[in-house]
Write an enzyme that holds these catalytic residues in place. Sequence first.
Site, PDB file in Angstrom:
ATOM      1  N   ASN A  10       0.850  -1.185   0.000  1.00 36.42           N
ATOM      2  CA  ASN A  10       0.000   0.000   0.000  1.00 36.42           C
ATOM      3  C   ASN A  10       0.894   1.245   0.000  1.00 36.42           C
ATOM      4  O   ASN A  10       1.732   1.405   0.887  1.00 36.42           O
ATOM      5  CB  ASN A  10      -0.900  -0.038   1.241  1.00 36.42           C
ATOM      6  N   ASP A  12      -0.162   4.480   0.060  1.00 33.83           N
ATOM      7  CA  ASP A  12      -0.873   5.681   0.522  1.00 33.83           C
ATOM      8  C   ASP A  12       0.041   6.675   1.225  1.00 33.83           C
ATOM      9  O   ASP A  12      -0.080   7.895   1.030  1.00 33.83           O
ATOM     10  CB  ASP A  12      -1.983   5.306   1.520  1.00 33.83           C
ATOM     11  N   HIS A  13       0.932   6.170   2.076  1.00 31.55           N
ATOM     12  CA  HIS A  13       1.644   7.083   2.967  1.00 31.55           C
ATOM     13  C   HIS A  13       2.865   7.736   2.322  1.00 31.55           C
ATOM     14  O   HIS A  13       3.439   8.658   2.899  1.00 31.55           O
ATOM     15  CB  HIS A  13       1.935   6.405   4.307  1.00 31.55           C
ATOM     16  N   ARG A  21       3.673  18.664   2.397  1.00 24.15           N
ATOM     17  CA  ARG A  21       4.398  19.830   1.875  1.00 24.15           C
ATOM     18  C   ARG A  21       3.623  20.516   0.744  1.00 24.15           C
ATOM     19  O   ARG A  21       3.873  21.665   0.420  1.00 24.15           O
ATOM     20  CB  ARG A  21       5.775  19.357   1.372  1.00 24.15           C
ATOM     21  N   HIS A  46      -5.646   3.603  -1.532  1.00 23.44           N
ATOM     22  CA  HIS A  46      -6.961   3.949  -0.984  1.00 23.44           C
ATOM     23  C   HIS A  46      -7.261   5.400  -1.336  1.00 23.44           C
ATOM     24  O   HIS A  46      -6.621   6.313  -0.819  1.00 23.44           O
ATOM     25  CB  HIS A  46      -6.932   3.744   0.541  1.00 23.44           C
ATOM     26  N   ARG A  52      -7.039  12.741   1.456  1.00 24.77           N
ATOM     27  CA  ARG A  52      -5.970  13.153   2.384  1.00 24.77           C
ATOM     28  C   ARG A  52      -4.604  12.607   1.979  1.00 24.77           C
ATOM     29  O   ARG A  52      -3.588  13.118   2.420  1.00 24.77           O
ATOM     30  CB  ARG A  52      -6.298  12.705   3.816  1.00 24.77           C
ATOM     31  N   GLU A  73      -8.697   0.554  -3.038  1.00 25.13           N
ATOM     32  CA  GLU A  73      -9.510   0.616  -1.824  1.00 25.13           C
ATOM     33  C   GLU A  73     -10.397   1.854  -1.867  1.00 25.13           C
ATOM     34  O   GLU A  73      -9.930   2.938  -2.234  1.00 25.13           O
ATOM     35  CB  GLU A  73      -8.626   0.679  -0.577  1.00 25.13           C
ATOM     36  N   THR A 103      -6.693   6.317  10.493  1.00 25.73           N
ATOM     37  CA  THR A 103      -6.569   5.197   9.565  1.00 25.73           C
ATOM     38  C   THR A 103      -7.799   4.323   9.751  1.00 25.73           C
ATOM     39  O   THR A 103      -8.566   4.525  10.699  1.00 25.73           O
ATOM     40  CB  THR A 103      -5.264   4.413   9.818  1.00 25.73           C
ATOM     41  N   HIS A 197      -3.412  -4.851   7.788  1.00 30.45           N
ATOM     42  CA  HIS A 197      -3.550  -3.708   8.690  1.00 30.45           C
ATOM     43  C   HIS A 197      -2.631  -3.876   9.901  1.00 30.45           C
ATOM     44  O   HIS A 197      -2.836  -4.752  10.730  1.00 30.45           O
ATOM     45  CB  HIS A 197      -4.981  -3.461   9.175  1.00 30.45           C
ATOM     46  N   GLY A 219       1.281  -1.612   4.220  1.00 26.98           N
ATOM     47  CA  GLY A 219       1.638  -0.296   3.713  1.00 26.98           C
ATOM     48  C   GLY A 219       2.454   0.540   4.663  1.00 26.98           C
ATOM     49  O   GLY A 219       3.670   0.690   4.500  1.00 26.98           O
ATOM     50  N   HIS A 220       1.807   1.081   5.686  1.00 25.90           N
ATOM     51  CA  HIS A 220       2.428   2.069   6.565  1.00 25.90           C
ATOM     52  C   HIS A 220       3.775   1.603   7.097  1.00 25.90           C
ATOM     53  O   HIS A 220       4.760   2.349   7.062  1.00 25.90           O
ATOM     54  CB  HIS A 220       1.477   2.396   7.720  1.00 25.90           C
TER      55      HIS A 220
END
Length: 247
Positions: A10, A12-13, A21, A46, A52, A73, A103, A197, A219-220
């Site tokens: 993932n 996303d982050h 920024r 996602h 966001r 997602e 999250t 997760h 992901g994270h």
Amino acid sequence: MTHDLRLGVNIDHVATVRNARGGAVPDPVRAAVLAEQAGVDGITAHLREDRRHIRDDDISALMQELTVPLNFEMAATAEMQAIALRHKPHAVCIVPEKREERTTEGGLDVARDENNLAHYIAPIRAAGCRVSIFIAADQRQIEAAHRIGAQVIELHTGAYCDAHAEGRFDDRDAELASLKDMARFAHDLGLEVHAGHGLTFDCVTPIAAMPQIKELNIGHFLIGEAIFRGLEGSIAEMRRIMDEARG
């Protein structure tokens, strides 16, 4: 190379860092391509309602750039359904979404909204996307996901990972037992079982060892670990642990 247990990353982050920024770097699509080169089996992104992290143009670019499957997602909204039908990604994973959460905090309550969700996913399936539902390890929710026509469930491993990280080992073991039972139950119903997760190097092994689970989406942790050992290095180590657990 096809793995018995697939790894989806993932991204996303990477977008979270970019958006902090407000510019164009770091580019989540570049991260996805690097992850693909490092041997992952798929990319997850996602597109949240509030945008966001991942943005609409990221999804367009991912669809163009990737050769591995995209797992898209999204919440079960009319807007997201239209986006999914426009892009037709390999897989669409329906997740719960609350504006105030940092999250995704839990699984979708499929049983409570079964009729609406059945109608919601039908055109997505008809468009050729595999439909996955992100749910807790709960028999009632798994049965409902099966009834509405989902092909895949993704078990929410967050409670297990939290209990492990916090040293609540009785809770951790109870969560793990539930995940094992429900992975078996879902598999016996004919659903493909994924999990994700909160998974880290420290807690992934017992989840990866479950023979019914076909894919982990992480992901994270991997994006954070990439700061210290590079994205390729963090993916390689996760892949090694997963393969060892399956060995």
